[in-house]
Structure formats: structure tokens, C-alpha cells
Design a protein around this motif. Structure first.
Motif, PDB file in Angstrom:
ATOM      1  N   GLU A 156       0.840  -1.130   0.004  1.00 27.27           N
ATOM      2  CA  GLU A 156       0.189   0.057  -0.077  1.00 27.27           C
ATOM      3  C   GLU A 156       0.902   1.298   0.114  1.00 27.27           C
ATOM      4  O   GLU A 156       0.608   2.227  -0.721  1.00 27.27           O
ATOM      5  CB  GLU A 156      -0.967  -0.102   1.356  1.00 27.27           C
ATOM      6  N   LYS A 157       1.752   1.130   0.697  1.00 30.69           N
ATOM      7  CA  LYS A 157       2.779   2.367   1.020  1.00 30.69           C
ATOM      8  C   LYS A 157       3.617   2.534  -0.403  1.00 30.69           C
ATOM      9  O   LYS A 157       3.777   3.646  -1.085  1.00 30.69           O
ATOM     10  CB  LYS A 157       4.035   2.252   2.108  1.00 30.69           C
ATOM     11  N   ALA A 158       4.018   1.450  -0.970  1.00 34.04           N
ATOM     12  CA  ALA A 158       4.838   1.683  -2.318  1.00 34.04           C
ATOM     13  C   ALA A 158       4.001   2.116  -3.349  1.00 34.04           C
ATOM     14  O   ALA A 158       4.273   2.829  -4.137  1.00 34.04           O
ATOM     15  CB  ALA A 158       5.290   0.290  -2.509  1.00 34.04           C
ATOM     16  N   ALA A 159       2.543   1.991  -3.471  1.00 30.25           N
ATOM     17  CA  ALA A 159       1.573   2.253  -4.441  1.00 30.25           C
ATOM     18  C   ALA A 159       0.969   3.650  -4.090  1.00 30.25           C
ATOM     19  O   ALA A 159       0.524   4.305  -4.933  1.00 30.25           O
ATOM     20  CB  ALA A 159       0.461   1.362  -4.508  1.00 30.25           C
ATOM     21  N   GLY A 160       1.361   4.544  -2.790  1.00 34.02           N
ATOM     22  CA  GLY A 160       1.002   5.624  -2.271  1.00 34.02           C
ATOM     23  C   GLY A 160      -0.351   5.876  -2.294  1.00 34.02           C
ATOM     24  O   GLY A 160      -1.010   6.801  -2.132  1.00 34.02           O
ATOM     25  N   ARG A 161      -0.977   4.508  -1.441  1.00 33.88           N
ATOM     26  CA  ARG A 161      -2.141   4.504  -1.124  1.00 33.88           C
ATOM     27  C   ARG A 161      -2.312   4.784   0.391  1.00 33.88           C
ATOM     28  O   ARG A 161      -1.358   4.111   1.026  1.00 33.88           O
ATOM     29  CB  ARG A 161      -2.870   3.321  -1.418  1.00 33.88           C
ATOM     30  N   THR A 162      -3.417   5.204   1.033  1.00 31.06           N
ATOM     31  CA  THR A 162      -3.312   5.246   2.250  1.00 31.06           C
ATOM     32  C   THR A 162      -4.652   4.932   2.975  1.00 31.06           C
ATOM     33  O   THR A 162      -5.191   5.331   4.131  1.00 31.06           O
ATOM     34  CB  THR A 162      -3.202   6.767   2.561  1.00 31.06           C
ATOM     35  N   GLU A 163      -5.602   4.105   2.047  1.00 28.74           N
ATOM     36  CA  GLU A 163      -6.919   3.488   2.282  1.00 28.74           C
ATOM     37  C   GLU A 163      -6.891   2.781   3.691  1.00 28.74           C
ATOM     38  O   GLU A 163      -7.835   2.694   4.452  1.00 28.74           O
ATOM     39  CB  GLU A 163      -7.768   2.946   1.378  1.00 28.74           C
ATOM     40  N   LEU A 164      -5.892   1.648   3.752  1.00 30.07           N
ATOM     41  CA  LEU A 164      -5.889   0.814   4.789  1.00 30.07           C
ATOM     42  C   LEU A 164      -4.790   1.272   6.064  1.00 30.07           C
ATOM     43  O   LEU A 164      -4.041   1.977   5.790  1.00 30.07           O
ATOM     44  CB  LEU A 164      -5.265  -0.266   4.213  1.00 30.07           C
ATOM     45  N   ALA A 165      -5.389   1.016   7.016  1.00 29.30           N
ATOM     46  CA  ALA A 165      -4.710   1.536   8.346  1.00 29.30           C
ATOM     47  C   ALA A 165      -4.711   0.170   9.233  1.00 29.30           C
ATOM     48  O   ALA A 165      -5.784  -0.610   9.332  1.00 29.30           O
ATOM     49  CB  ALA A 165      -5.471   2.600   8.917  1.00 29.30           C
ATOM     50  N   VAL A 166      -3.527   0.215   9.993  1.00 23.53           N
ATOM     51  CA  VAL A 166      -3.674  -0.918  11.158  1.00 23.53           C
ATOM     52  C   VAL A 166      -3.850  -0.157  12.419  1.00 23.53           C
ATOM     53  O   VAL A 166      -3.416   0.915  12.505  1.00 23.53           O
ATOM     54  CB  VAL A 166      -2.041  -1.560  11.092  1.00 23.53           C
ATOM     55  N   ASP A 167      -4.596  -0.705  13.290  1.00 21.74           N
ATOM     56  CA  ASP A 167      -4.907  -0.113  14.673  1.00 21.74           C
ATOM     57  C   ASP A 167      -3.734  -0.217  15.636  1.00 21.74           C
ATOM     58  O   ASP A 167      -3.080  -1.338  15.948  1.00 21.74           O
ATOM     59  CB  ASP A 167      -5.900  -1.027  15.276  1.00 21.74           C
ATOM     60  N   ALA A 168      -2.925   0.848  15.643  1.00 21.36           N
ATOM     61  CA  ALA A 168      -1.860   0.939  16.398  1.00 21.36           C
ATOM     62  C   ALA A 168      -1.944   0.592  17.738  1.00 21.36           C
ATOM     63  O   ALA A 168      -0.981  -0.106  18.572  1.00 21.36           O
ATOM     64  CB  ALA A 168      -1.320   2.321  16.359  1.00 21.36           C
ATOM     65  N   ARG A 169      -2.985   0.811  18.277  1.00 21.53           N
ATOM     66  CA  ARG A 169      -3.106   0.705  19.983  1.00 21.53           C
ATOM     67  C   ARG A 169      -3.341  -1.165  20.083  1.00 21.53           C
ATOM     68  O   ARG A 169      -2.775  -1.452  21.289  1.00 21.53           O
ATOM     69  CB  ARG A 169      -4.481   1.268  20.164  1.00 21.53           C
ATOM     70  N   THR A 170      -3.748  -1.589  19.004  1.00 22.32           N
ATOM     71  CA  THR A 170      -3.809  -3.175  19.226  1.00 22.32           C
ATOM     72  C   THR A 170      -2.326  -3.716  19.225  1.00 22.32           C
ATOM     73  O   THR A 170      -2.040  -4.354  20.127  1.00 22.32           O
ATOM     74  CB  THR A 170      -4.447  -3.646  18.142  1.00 22.32           C
ATOM     75  N   PHE A 171      -1.603  -3.095  18.603  1.00 18.36           N
ATOM     76  CA  PHE A 171      -0.044  -3.771  18.359  1.00 18.36           C
ATOM     77  C   PHE A 171       0.491  -3.164  19.699  1.00 18.36           C
ATOM     78  O   PHE A 171       1.620  -3.843  20.140  1.00 18.36           O
ATOM     79  CB  PHE A 171       0.571  -3.099  17.181  1.00 18.36           C
ATOM     80  N   GLU A 172       0.388  -2.047  20.340  1.00 17.23           N
ATOM     81  CA  GLU A 172       0.789  -1.489  21.455  1.00 17.23           C
ATOM     82  C   GLU A 172       0.592  -2.494  22.573  1.00 17.23           C
ATOM     83  O   GLU A 172       1.282  -2.848  23.514  1.00 17.23           O
ATOM     84  CB  GLU A 172       0.159  -0.156  21.812  1.00 17.23           C
ATOM     85  N   ARG A 173      -0.879  -2.973  22.745  1.00 23.18           N
ATOM     86  CA  ARG A 173      -1.367  -4.107  23.951  1.00 23.18           C
ATOM     87  C   ARG A 173      -0.359  -5.295  23.552  1.00 23.18           C
ATOM     88  O   ARG A 173      -0.056  -6.025  24.535  1.00 23.18           O
ATOM     89  CB  ARG A 173      -2.711  -4.298  23.554  1.00 23.18           C
ATOM     90  N   LEU A 174      -0.235  -5.491  22.212  1.00 23.32           N
ATOM     91  CA  LEU A 174       0.345  -6.835  21.964  1.00 23.32           C
ATOM     92  C   LEU A 174       1.723  -6.975  22.269  1.00 23.32           C
ATOM     93  O   LEU A 174       2.301  -7.826  22.770  1.00 23.32           O
ATOM     94  CB  LEU A 174       0.150  -7.210  20.322  1.00 23.32           C
ATOM     95  N   ALA A 175       2.434  -5.837  22.119  1.00 22.00           N
ATOM     96  CA  ALA A 175       3.732  -5.668  22.442  1.00 22.00           C
ATOM     97  C   ALA A 175       4.031  -5.722  23.720  1.00 22.00           C
ATOM     98  O   ALA A 175       4.703  -6.292  24.522  1.00 22.00           O
ATOM     99  CB  ALA A 175       4.359  -4.378  21.691  1.00 22.00           C
ATOM    100  N   LEU A 176       3.174  -5.162  24.499  1.00 28.00           N
ATOM    101  CA  LEU A 176       3.156  -5.105  26.115  1.00 28.00           C
ATOM    102  C   LEU A 176       3.131  -6.491  26.636  1.00 28.00           C
ATOM    103  O   LEU A 176       3.658  -6.950  27.515  1.00 28.00           O
ATOM    104  CB  LEU A 176       2.013  -4.026  26.789  1.00 28.00           C
TER     105      LEU A 176
END
Length: 212
Positions: A156-176
Motif C-alpha cells: 500500500e505504501k509503495a503504491a502511494g495509497r493510504t486507504e488501509l490502516a492498522v490499529d496501532a493501539r492493538t499492536f501496543e497492547r500486543l507488544a506489552l
């Protein structure tokens, strides 16, 4: 046609493969019932799934999804099977994500899901893969799920698209969670190593080997 499909003479299987190849080249949805009949007859033959998958792509019939998903086991056929699955679009996406969630499904099939579903990028796929990371997963499946997420976002980033997003808070909880678990296991391993002056028992040695 049924007599041709059911024929049991030595050259019959090669003839059926030839018909599937012709359907893969020139077929359309009207050949779906013929493809289904041949699959019913020959699905267990080695290498069969590749030719069948190519024919399925021409039919566009989502009824073949269970056959295609089960055929992901066959390493030699996997490229054609993946292509056929992804050609079926949203129904394939839903079937793949359901398989990923199904803890009773064979692990060897679930392991193939992340790489295939990453070829069908959508916010639903991103969200489902993210949620899967929060569930107890076998280590290899967990790694492949994370890798699939990373691949989607890189594309998505290489194609210059921004429609898709990952929930950062979920990965913060996962990392913790993973950090706490790592510290817990490390503390247990240290306790086993420093258990007084007595050498570890055989059970202790096994436990320590599993922890480190």
C-alpha cells in the motif's frame, strides 16, 4: 459426457486432464458442472489440483472454494491454487478468514491463509489479521500472520495509497503482552538455573531447555 468422465481405461485420466486444460484455455461458467464432475472423480491424484485450479478460474464458480482451500496442502500445486482462490474475490476473502479463525481446522491449511489473503488487501483483511494476532496462535501461524500484515502495508505504501490502516493501539497492547511474557519466562529460567547448589533433575533440564 458422463460416460467419458467415468471411463476407467488407462488413457481416461489423461483425457480428463486434457479436457480440463482446454477449459482452462477456452472455457467459461457453462463448464462448471463438468469441472465439478472431474474433480469428484480425480481430486486425490497427485498434481491434479494445478490443472483443476486453472479450469476453475475460467468458471468463476465460488462453489469450488472448499476444494481449492483443501488443495493448499499440495506444495507442487500451491501457486495455481492460490491464483484460483484469489480470482474469486470477496467470497474467497471470507472463506480464507473463516479458515484462519477455525481452530479446529488442520494447522497445515491455516498456515497457508496469511500469504493468500494478503493478495486480497482490504480493511477487513487488515482488521482480521490484526485481531488474529491477539488470539493464542501457534508460533509459525503467528509469524506468518504478522508477515502478511507487513506485506499488505508495504505494498500500500509503495503504491502511494493510504486507504488501509492498522490499529496501532492493538499492536501496543500486543507488544506489552509479549514483553511481559518474555520477562516471565526469563525469570522462571533464571530461577531454575539458580536453584541452590543441587544439580537440576532430569525434569528441570527439560523445562530449562524448553524455556531458553
Amino acid at each position: 459426457m458422463r460416460a467419458f468422465i467415468d471411463a476407467d481405461v488407462p488413457a481416461a485420466y489423461e483425457a480428463r486432464l486434457g479436457l480440463l486444460s482446454a477449459i482452462a484455455e477456452y472455457g467459461d461458467a457453462s463448464w462448471s458442472s463438468v469441472v465439478a464432475a472431474i474433480i469428484e472423480r480425480d481430486r486425490r491424484r497427485r498434481g491434479f489440483a494445478s490443472v483443476a485450479a486453472q479450469a476453475i478460474m475460467k468458471t468463476g464458480d465460488t462453489a469450488f472454494l472448499p476444494f481449492l482451500l483443501s488443495s493448499l496442502r499440495a506444495r507442487s500445486c500451491r501457486e495455481d491454487v492460490r491464483a484460483a482462490i484469489t480470482s474469486l474475490g470477496k467470497p474467497a476473502e471470507r472463506a480464507l478468514l473463516a479458515l484462519l479463525r477455525d481452530e479446529d481446522a488442520p494447522l497445515e491449511l491455516r498456515l497457508e491463509v496469511p500469504a493468500v489473503v494478503a493478495q486480497l488487501p482490504s480493511q477487513q483483511v487488515v482488521d482480521e489479521l490484526t485481531q488474529a494476532m491477539l488470539r493464542p496462535l501457534p508460533g509459525t501461524l503467528r509469524f506468518r500472520t504478522l508477515r502478511a500484515l507487513g506485506r499488505i502495508m508495504r505494498i500500500e505504501k509503495a503504491a502511494g495509497r493510504t486507504e488501509l490502516a492498522v490499529d496501532a493501539r492493538t499492536f501496543e497492547r500486543l507488544a506489552l503482552h509479549d514483553t511481559i511474557e518474555h520477562l516471565r519466562v526469563t525469570r522462571l529460567a533464571l530461577a531454575l538455573r539458580s536453584d541452590g547448589d543441587e544439580p537440576l533433575t532430569e525434569v528441570g533440564e527439560v523445562l530449562l531447555a524448553l524455556l531458553v
